[in-house]
Motif scaffolding. Structure first.
Motif, PDB file in Angstrom:
ATOM      1  N   ASP A   7       0.857  -1.546  -0.005  1.00  0.00           N
ATOM      2  CA  ASP A   7      -0.385   0.157  -0.153  1.00  0.00           C
ATOM      3  C   ASP A   7       1.094   1.239   0.094  1.00  0.00           C
ATOM      4  N   ASP A   8       1.781   1.109   0.975  1.00  0.00           N
ATOM      5  CA  ASP A   8       2.780   2.466   0.682  1.00  0.00           C
ATOM      6  C   ASP A   8       3.802   2.971  -0.333  1.00  0.00           C
ATOM      7  N   GLU A   9       3.236   1.744  -0.975  1.00  0.00           N
ATOM      8  CA  GLU A   9       5.024   2.091  -1.876  1.00  0.00           C
ATOM      9  C   GLU A   9       3.884   1.795  -3.679  1.00  0.00           C
ATOM     10  N   VAL A  10       1.983   1.903  -3.381  1.00  0.00           N
ATOM     11  CA  VAL A  10       1.647   2.829  -4.823  1.00  0.00           C
ATOM     12  C   VAL A  10       2.775   3.439  -5.446  1.00  0.00           C
ATOM     13  N   GLU A  11       2.469   4.515  -4.497  1.00  0.00           N
ATOM     14  CA  GLU A  11       2.686   5.931  -4.880  1.00  0.00           C
ATOM     15  C   GLU A  11       4.471   5.539  -5.807  1.00  0.00           C
ATOM     16  N   LYS A  12       5.061   4.748  -5.428  1.00  0.00           N
ATOM     17  CA  LYS A  12       6.358   5.379  -6.073  1.00  0.00           C
ATOM     18  C   LYS A  12       6.727   3.490  -7.394  1.00  0.00           C
ATOM     19  N   TYR A  83     -13.457   6.024  -1.206  1.00  0.00           N
ATOM     20  CA  TYR A  83     -12.151   4.653  -0.619  1.00  0.00           C
ATOM     21  C   TYR A  83     -12.678   3.467  -1.734  1.00  0.00           C
ATOM     22  N   THR A  84     -13.743   3.220  -1.569  1.00  0.00           N
ATOM     23  CA  THR A  84     -13.005   1.378  -2.644  1.00  0.00           C
ATOM     24  C   THR A  84     -12.585   0.991  -3.586  1.00  0.00           C
ATOM     25  N   GLY A  85     -13.353   2.484  -4.304  1.00  0.00           N
ATOM     26  CA  GLY A  85     -13.145   3.185  -5.986  1.00  0.00           C
ATOM     27  C   GLY A  85     -10.832   2.881  -5.796  1.00  0.00           C
ATOM     28  N   TYR A  86     -10.729   3.178  -5.204  1.00  0.00           N
ATOM     29  CA  TYR A  86      -9.203   3.364  -4.433  1.00  0.00           C
ATOM     30  C   TYR A  86      -9.043   2.398  -4.174  1.00  0.00           C
ATOM     31  N   VAL A  87      -9.209   1.808  -3.359  1.00  0.00           N
ATOM     32  CA  VAL A  87      -8.521   0.348  -3.013  1.00  0.00           C
ATOM     33  C   VAL A  87      -8.319  -0.747  -3.874  1.00  0.00           C
ATOM     34  N   MET A  88      -9.553  -0.560  -4.826  1.00  0.00           N
ATOM     35  CA  MET A  88      -9.522  -1.568  -6.734  1.00  0.00           C
ATOM     36  C   MET A  88      -7.680  -1.414  -6.834  1.00  0.00           C
ATOM     37  N   MET A  89      -8.004   0.227  -6.792  1.00  0.00           N
ATOM     38  CA  MET A  89      -6.707   0.816  -8.402  1.00  0.00           C
ATOM     39  C   MET A  89      -5.829  -0.048  -7.316  1.00  0.00           C
ATOM     40  N   GLN A  90      -5.341   0.215  -6.034  1.00  0.00           N
ATOM     41  CA  GLN A  90      -4.398  -0.719  -5.417  1.00  0.00           C
ATOM     42  C   GLN A  90      -4.619  -2.425  -5.748  1.00  0.00           C
ATOM     43  N   PRO A  96      -1.953  -6.977 -11.676  1.00  0.00           N
ATOM     44  CA  PRO A  96      -1.521  -6.105 -12.476  1.00  0.00           C
ATOM     45  C   PRO A  96      -2.708  -7.030 -13.098  1.00  0.00           C
ATOM     46  N   GLN A  97      -2.358  -8.458 -13.801  1.00  0.00           N
ATOM     47  CA  GLN A  97      -3.602  -9.090 -14.571  1.00  0.00           C
ATOM     48  C   GLN A  97      -4.831  -9.037 -14.071  1.00  0.00           C
ATOM     49  N   VAL A  98      -5.223  -8.602 -13.618  1.00  0.00           N
ATOM     50  CA  VAL A  98      -6.229  -8.767 -13.083  1.00  0.00           C
ATOM     51  C   VAL A  98      -7.119  -6.970 -14.048  1.00  0.00           C
ATOM     52  N   HIS A  99      -8.466  -8.579 -14.865  1.00  0.00           N
ATOM     53  CA  HIS A  99      -9.147  -7.799 -15.105  1.00  0.00           C
ATOM     54  C   HIS A  99     -10.773  -7.439 -15.325  1.00  0.00           C
ATOM     55  N   SER A 100     -10.869  -8.486 -14.543  1.00  0.00           N
ATOM     56  CA  SER A 100     -12.294  -8.198 -13.652  1.00  0.00           C
ATOM     57  C   SER A 100     -12.480  -8.981 -12.439  1.00  0.00           C
ATOM     58  N   MET A 101     -13.500  -8.936 -11.941  1.00  0.00           N
ATOM     59  CA  MET A 101     -14.008  -9.635 -10.776  1.00  0.00           C
ATOM     60  C   MET A 101     -14.251 -10.922 -10.077  1.00  0.00           C
ATOM     61  N   GLY A 102     -13.757 -11.299 -11.885  1.00  0.00           N
ATOM     62  CA  GLY A 102     -13.398 -12.911 -11.759  1.00  0.00           C
ATOM     63  C   GLY A 102     -12.021 -13.066 -11.051  1.00  0.00           C
ATOM     64  N   ASP A 103     -11.454 -12.323 -12.066  1.00  0.00           N
ATOM     65  CA  ASP A 103      -9.486 -12.434 -11.639  1.00  0.00           C
ATOM     66  C   ASP A 103      -9.643 -11.900 -10.267  1.00  0.00           C
ATOM     67  N   SER A 238      -7.482  -1.482 -16.918  1.00  0.00           N
ATOM     68  CA  SER A 238      -7.177  -2.495 -18.424  1.00  0.00           C
ATOM     69  C   SER A 238      -6.797  -1.225 -19.266  1.00  0.00           C
ATOM     70  N   GLU A 239      -7.417  -0.851 -19.687  1.00  0.00           N
ATOM     71  CA  GLU A 239      -7.190   0.003 -21.379  1.00  0.00           C
ATOM     72  C   GLU A 239      -6.614   1.431 -20.784  1.00  0.00           C
ATOM     73  N   MET A 240      -6.228   1.684 -19.350  1.00  0.00           N
ATOM     74  CA  MET A 240      -5.741   3.304 -18.954  1.00  0.00           C
ATOM     75  C   MET A 240      -4.028   3.055 -19.514  1.00  0.00           C
ATOM     76  N   GLU A 241      -4.321   4.030 -20.153  1.00  0.00           N
ATOM     77  CA  GLU A 241      -2.102   4.510 -20.176  1.00  0.00           C
ATOM     78  C   GLU A 241      -1.466   4.163 -19.391  1.00  0.00           C
ATOM     79  N   ASP A 242      -1.791   4.246 -17.802  1.00  0.00           N
ATOM     80  CA  ASP A 242      -1.339   4.312 -16.953  1.00  0.00           C
ATOM     81  C   ASP A 242      -2.274   4.285 -15.576  1.00  0.00           C
ATOM     82  N   VAL A 243      -2.033   3.230 -14.964  1.00  0.00           N
ATOM     83  CA  VAL A 243      -3.118   2.888 -13.765  1.00  0.00           C
ATOM     84  C   VAL A 243      -3.375   4.518 -12.528  1.00  0.00           C
ATOM     85  N   ARG A 244      -2.069   4.484 -12.521  1.00  0.00           N
ATOM     86  CA  ARG A 244      -1.711   5.050 -11.675  1.00  0.00           C
ATOM     87  C   ARG A 244      -2.428   6.175 -11.866  1.00  0.00           C
ATOM     88  N   ASP A 245      -3.223   6.913 -13.167  1.00  0.00           N
ATOM     89  CA  ASP A 245      -3.377   7.954 -13.063  1.00  0.00           C
ATOM     90  C   ASP A 245      -5.457   8.014 -12.795  1.00  0.00           C
TER      91      ASP A 245
END
Length: 443
Positions: A7-12, A83-90, A96-103, A238-245
């Motif tokens: 969690d602390d390394e997400v921005e790094k 908050y829960t949307g941010y957790v999903m980004m983390q 990174p292989q996660v593309h769906s809730m199934g993954d 998954s279709e963003m150029e950079d998920v960190r955005d």
């Protein structure tokens, strides 16, 4: 080997890092490329998905609950959703292989978890698509004064939506999403103006109300419905150029939709009073409601198309992921034909559901209880627990977040259990004789 970040390394995460096991594989030589979205493209797609039918049920929720309780619930649910949307980004950055809730379900619970989450998310979005077909029939029954059988309008809505689902990349759906957002904003503001002009001087406005529990919780689920877009977040990331955005996209969504929800729900209720209709556009008066519904047609179609596009993409990626990924990046008969077949199949199922549960508020409540409770609240809380397993008490921040996520998980159980009860009760009382009929379903 899967790239992992705490969690602390997400921005790094290094700027040049490449996700491992990307769901779309190598796109460098492909005819069709998917990872091309900027953060504002994703934000607009999320807004088009989220800001649609939910806003139309909010004024009736205010009429049921009162002004203050509704305002507090909107702000509370908005904060939790952010908050829960941010957790999903983390979680996406961690895996990174996660593309769906199934993954994600497979990572947490194995193959059984994968299938449960995968089928659940597909059903969830098909139910959401059905709500748009239902609204399409209400729209054209209103505009045409029930010009023909409601079943015919449903079929027309299904066909139009299917045609709009044909583009395979989310970037091509972006333009439609801009039209969708503009459409619903204009339609709701026209409704507010029309209701304000014709409003009587003696409108009753309740700060709080006393209503039966079932009615109150049905209204609560309608509010929650306006914040249940999370099921598509992994697909958009998954279709963003950079998920960190993604936090920028999320902020764009949450600030925009919450502001709109508060303004629209409070203004329409304050002028229309306790007899406000749901969908709210029906309260604009005999002539103006036709105008409002006409302006809302793009949203009625396109917002459903966004859900359909994400659903198709989940199925498409699962079929061709791995050694067959080249089909996703080609314009071959298999590549295009499979997409068309998937789109046709899910829209037919959505139409069947819409004709089977043809009551607006009750259908939204059922969707929220059965699916939204888990995909927007319960599962993101589980993602946090999975990412931090063994570190729950490592520091005060972890302890605090542990409590927060357990509370959110409890909220999900509550919404699911009570929501199924009140929506089932309401559907049984409201629509037992209304399914599969040509009758007019407009107010």
């Amino acid at each position: 080997m899967t790239a992992k970040y705490s969690d602390d390394e997400v921005e790094k995460v290094p700027e040049d890092s490449t996700p491992v096991n990307d769901p779309f594989g190598n796109e460098e030589t492909g005819e069709v490329k998917y990872r091309v979205m900027k953060w504002w493209n994703a934000g607009m797609l999320m807004a088009a998905e989220n800001v649609s039918l939910g806003v139309l049920s909010l004024p009736s929720a205010v009429a049921t609950l009162g002004i203050v309780p509704t305002l507090l619930i909107i702000l509370g649910i908005s904060g939790i959703s952010w908050y829960t949307g941010y957790v999903m980004m983390q979680y996406k950055l961690r895996f990174p292989q996660v593309h769906s809730m199934g993954d994600a379900g497979e990572l947490m619970f194995g193959k059984i978890g994968r299938e449960i989450c995968y089928v659940g998310q597909i059903l969830f979005m098909i139910f959401l698509m059905s709500s748009h077909i239902l609204t399409f029939t209400v729209t054209f029954n209103t505009i045409t004064n029930h010009g023909t059988c409601s079943l015919v309008f449903g079929v027309v809505g299904m066909i139009l939506s299917f045609i709009c689902t044909l583009p395979r990349t989310s970037s091509k759906v972006f333009i439609m999403s801009v039209i969708s957002c503009t459409s619903i904003v204009v339609a709701t503001f026209v409704t507010m103006i029309a209701i304000g002009v014709q409003a009587p001087d003696d409108v009753v406005r309740e700060i709080t109300t006393k209503v039966p529990f079932a009615d109150a919780f049905l209204a609560v689920t309608n509010i929650i419905f306006a914040y249940i877009a999370h099921v598509a977040f992994f697909g958009f990331m998954s279709e963003m150029e950079d998920v960190r955005d993604f936090p920028k996209s999320l902020a764009m969504l949450q600030i925009g939709d919450t502001t709109l929800y508060i303004v629209v729900s409070m203004v329409i209720y304050c002028y229309a009073g306790p007899d406000v209709e749901s969908p709210a556009l029906s309260s604009a008066g005999p002539m103006m409601k036709k105008v409002a519904y006409g302006l809302a047609i793009p949203t009625v179609i396109i917002a459903g198309v966004v859900f359909a596009h994400v659903t198709c993409k989940y199925i498409y990626v699962r079929i061709f992921r791995g050694e067959k990924a080249h089909h996703m990046h080609s314009n071959s008969l298999i590549g295009i034909g499979s997409w068309v077949a998937i789109g046709a199949a899910i829209w037919i199922v959505a139409w069947i559901i819409a004709e089977s549960i043809p009551v607006f508020n009750e259908l939204l409540s059922l969707i929220c209880a059965l699916f939204g409770s888990w995909f927007s609240f319960g599962l993101p809380a589980m993602f946090w627990l999975h990412m931090n397993k063994g570190e729950y008490f490592a520091n005060n921040k972890k302890k605090f977040l542990l409590v927060v996520n357990l509370i959110i998980l409890g909220i999900a159980f509550t919404i699911c259990g009570l929501g199924l009860y009140v929506s089932g009760k309401a559907i049984n009382e409201s629509s037992s004789t209304a399914s599969w009929t040509c009758a007019n379903n407009a107010s």
